[in-house]
Design a protein around this motif. Structure first.
Motif, mmCIF file in Angstrom:
data_model
loop_
_atom_site.group_PDB
_atom_site.id
_atom_site.type_symbol
_atom_site.label_atom_id
_atom_site.label_comp_id
_atom_site.label_asym_id
_atom_site.label_seq_id
_atom_site.Cartn_x
_atom_site.Cartn_y
_atom_site.Cartn_z
ATOM 1 N N ALA A 96 0.598 -1.233 0.140
ATOM 2 C CA ALA A 96 -0.205 0.043 -0.239
ATOM 3 C C ALA A 96 1.120 1.379 0.053
ATOM 4 C CB ALA A 96 -0.900 -0.119 0.914
ATOM 5 N N LEU A 97 1.777 1.035 1.055
ATOM 6 C CA LEU A 97 2.984 2.728 1.308
ATOM 7 C C LEU A 97 3.780 2.633 -0.384
ATOM 8 C CD1 LEU A 97 4.242 4.482 2.537
ATOM 9 C CD2 LEU A 97 6.168 2.979 2.857
ATOM 10 N N THR A 98 3.781 1.502 -1.383
ATOM 11 C CA THR A 98 4.471 1.593 -2.103
ATOM 12 C C THR A 98 3.400 2.191 -3.887
ATOM 13 O OG1 THR A 98 6.148 -0.392 -2.316
ATOM 14 C CG2 THR A 98 5.400 0.408 -4.414
ATOM 15 N N SER A 99 2.467 2.178 -3.367
ATOM 16 C CA SER A 99 1.326 2.822 -4.488
ATOM 17 C C SER A 99 1.407 3.818 -4.101
ATOM 18 C CB SER A 99 -0.247 1.334 -4.299
ATOM 19 O OG SER A 99 0.164 0.028 -4.190
ATOM 20 N N TYR A 100 0.160 3.992 -3.038
ATOM 21 C CA TYR A 100 0.706 5.543 -2.343
ATOM 22 C C TYR A 100 2.088 6.784 -2.796
ATOM 23 C CZ TYR A 100 -0.266 9.693 0.670
ATOM 24 O OH TYR A 100 -0.627 10.481 1.413
ATOM 25 N N ARG A 101 3.273 6.328 -2.495
ATOM 26 C CA ARG A 101 4.199 6.934 -2.810
ATOM 27 C C ARG A 101 4.245 7.551 -4.424
ATOM 28 N NH1 ARG A 101 9.236 3.765 0.046
ATOM 29 N NH2 ARG A 101 9.740 5.133 1.745
ATOM 30 N N ASP A 102 4.035 5.825 -5.392
ATOM 31 C CA ASP A 102 4.145 6.438 -7.003
ATOM 32 C C ASP A 102 2.745 7.687 -7.294
ATOM 33 O OD1 ASP A 102 5.413 4.530 -6.877
ATOM 34 O OD2 ASP A 102 4.098 2.710 -7.696
ATOM 35 N N VAL A 103 1.578 7.412 -6.841
ATOM 36 C CA VAL A 103 0.969 8.045 -6.996
ATOM 37 C C VAL A 103 0.826 9.783 -6.656
ATOM 38 C CG1 VAL A 103 -1.845 9.415 -6.593
ATOM 39 C CG2 VAL A 103 -1.305 6.789 -6.514
ATOM 40 N N LEU A 104 1.982 9.845 -5.331
ATOM 41 C CA LEU A 104 2.288 11.183 -4.257
ATOM 42 C C LEU A 104 2.988 11.906 -5.295
ATOM 43 C CD1 LEU A 104 2.194 13.048 -2.769
ATOM 44 C CD2 LEU A 104 3.376 11.843 -1.010
ATOM 45 N N ARG A 105 3.400 10.922 -6.351
ATOM 46 C CA ARG A 105 5.586 11.256 -6.901
ATOM 47 C C ARG A 105 4.947 12.106 -8.511
ATOM 48 N NH1 ARG A 105 7.584 6.662 -6.768
ATOM 49 N NH2 ARG A 105 8.470 7.098 -5.095
ATOM 50 N N SER A 106 3.577 11.490 -8.604
ATOM 51 C CA SER A 106 3.383 11.942 -10.252
ATOM 52 C C SER A 106 2.397 12.478 -9.738
ATOM 53 C CB SER A 106 2.621 10.803 -10.785
ATOM 54 O OG SER A 106 3.103 9.216 -11.086
ATOM 55 N N HIS A 107 2.030 13.575 -8.697
ATOM 56 C CA HIS A 107 0.958 14.486 -8.568
ATOM 57 C C HIS A 107 1.851 15.300 -8.006
ATOM 58 C CE1 HIS A 107 -1.217 11.306 -10.277
ATOM 59 N NE2 HIS A 107 -1.929 12.454 -11.312
ATOM 60 N N TYR A 108 2.969 15.070 -7.671
ATOM 61 C CA TYR A 108 3.847 15.701 -6.134
ATOM 62 C C TYR A 108 2.439 17.644 -5.885
ATOM 63 C CZ TYR A 108 6.236 17.517 -2.045
ATOM 64 O OH TYR A 108 6.075 17.919 -0.773
ATOM 65 N N GLU A 109 3.400 18.372 -6.981
ATOM 66 C CA GLU A 109 2.955 19.677 -6.923
ATOM 67 C C GLU A 109 1.763 19.742 -6.862
ATOM 68 O OE1 GLU A 109 5.429 22.463 -5.974
ATOM 69 O OE2 GLU A 109 6.934 20.498 -6.137
ATOM 70 N N PRO A 110 0.529 19.679 -7.752
ATOM 71 C CA PRO A 110 -0.707 20.034 -7.301
ATOM 72 C C PRO A 110 -1.462 19.613 -6.250
ATOM 73 C CG PRO A 110 -0.515 18.460 -9.270
ATOM 74 C CD PRO A 110 0.692 18.708 -8.676
ATOM 75 N N VAL A 111 -1.219 18.097 -5.140
ATOM 76 C CA VAL A 111 -1.003 18.026 -4.358
ATOM 77 C C VAL A 111 -0.931 18.651 -3.138
ATOM 78 C CG1 VAL A 111 -1.512 15.814 -2.550
ATOM 79 C CG2 VAL A 111 -1.602 14.679 -5.255
#
Length: 255
Positions: A96-111
């Motif tokens: 779950a942490l790996t999936s979370y990091r992937d999404v966060l890394r791809s959309h970090y600035e807007p998030v």
């Protein structure tokens, strides 16, 4: 490249909010039993820098709350969860942490923008909070009557007396502060966002709201500075027009 709309970014952010909560819940479920909790505490001991605060933690959610208060863990900073993955040897949380990091890394600035906007929204100050801040700033600009002195045996005695009486003081305030707990919390310098969070989490439990407020206030001080916290606590009672409680605590500290 297809342009992603603001609404799409907002959807990603809302999804991450849910996923972050799910990450914490998955880790909490994996951390069953005192032995596992102790392993988690040991894994972040060097980051928290307070053996006393760690020793008082009896539930995993308390450990997470402490880390979030110290900005060691947040929706934007999930990395320390990996320590728990290793301490608990849980593949489910790791995945779950790996999936979370992937999404966060791809959309970090807007998030990040949405996250900071939400923080600003939660921390909008009421008129009372502004008045409290004005008073504190005024006090801060007044010249001290004497030069600051290094810690002495007197301040250590005050800290030791507080540690002896801590639970009794907490119990007294839980019984006596009542519905004015939030005003009291502001005088204790607990951020408005944290007070709102406490209120949402313990809506049906006034005593726990008061206890959590005291904990959050105390955690702002290192072990060696607890005598300063005692001064802030007594001042907050006086500012809250509860000089009766201030006198009771002063008496308790003299025992």
């Amino acid at each position: 490249m297809e342009r992603i709309s603001v609404q799409d970014h907002r959807s990603v952010y809302e999804r991450l909010c849910k996923d972050y909560l799910n990450l914490k819940l998955l880790t909490q479920n994996a951390c069953h039993g005192p032995e596992r909790l102790e392993r988690c505490k040991q894994s972040v001991r060097q980051d928290i820098h307070s053996c006393r605060k760690l020793s008082r933690i009896t539930q995993f959610e308390q450990l997470v709350a402490l880390m979030e208060q110290r900005n060691l863990l947040s929706l934007l900073k999930p990395d320390l969860i990996e320590r728990f993955v290793l301490a608990l040897d849980t593949k489910e949380v790791g995945s779950a942490l790996t999936s979370y990091r992937d999404v966060l890394r791809s959309h970090y600035e807007p998030v990040r923008r949405f996250y900071l906007e939400d923080l600003r929204h939660r921390d909008r100050r009421t008129l009372l909070e502004k008045e409290v801040e004005r008073i504190k700033l005024q006090e801060a600009t007044e010249p001290p009557a004497v030069m600051p002195r290094p810690p002495t045996a007197t301040s250590n005695a005050k800290r030791d007396a507080y540690l002896r009486q801590r639970e009794s003081i907490y119990s007294l305030l839980q019984l006596e502060i009542g519905k004015s707990w939030k005003v009291f919390g502001r005088f204790l310098n607990v951020p408005a966002g944290e007070l709102d969070e406490i209120e949402d989490r313990y809506r049906q439990d006034l005593k726990t709201r008061i206890y959590e407020t005291l904990e959050r206030a105390e955690m702002q001080y290192d072990d060696a500075a607890l005598d300063q916290y005692v001064g802030v606590l007594l001042k907050a009672l006086e500012s809250s027009r509860r000089k009766d409680l201030k006198r009771k605590i002063e008496t308790m500290l003299q025992r």
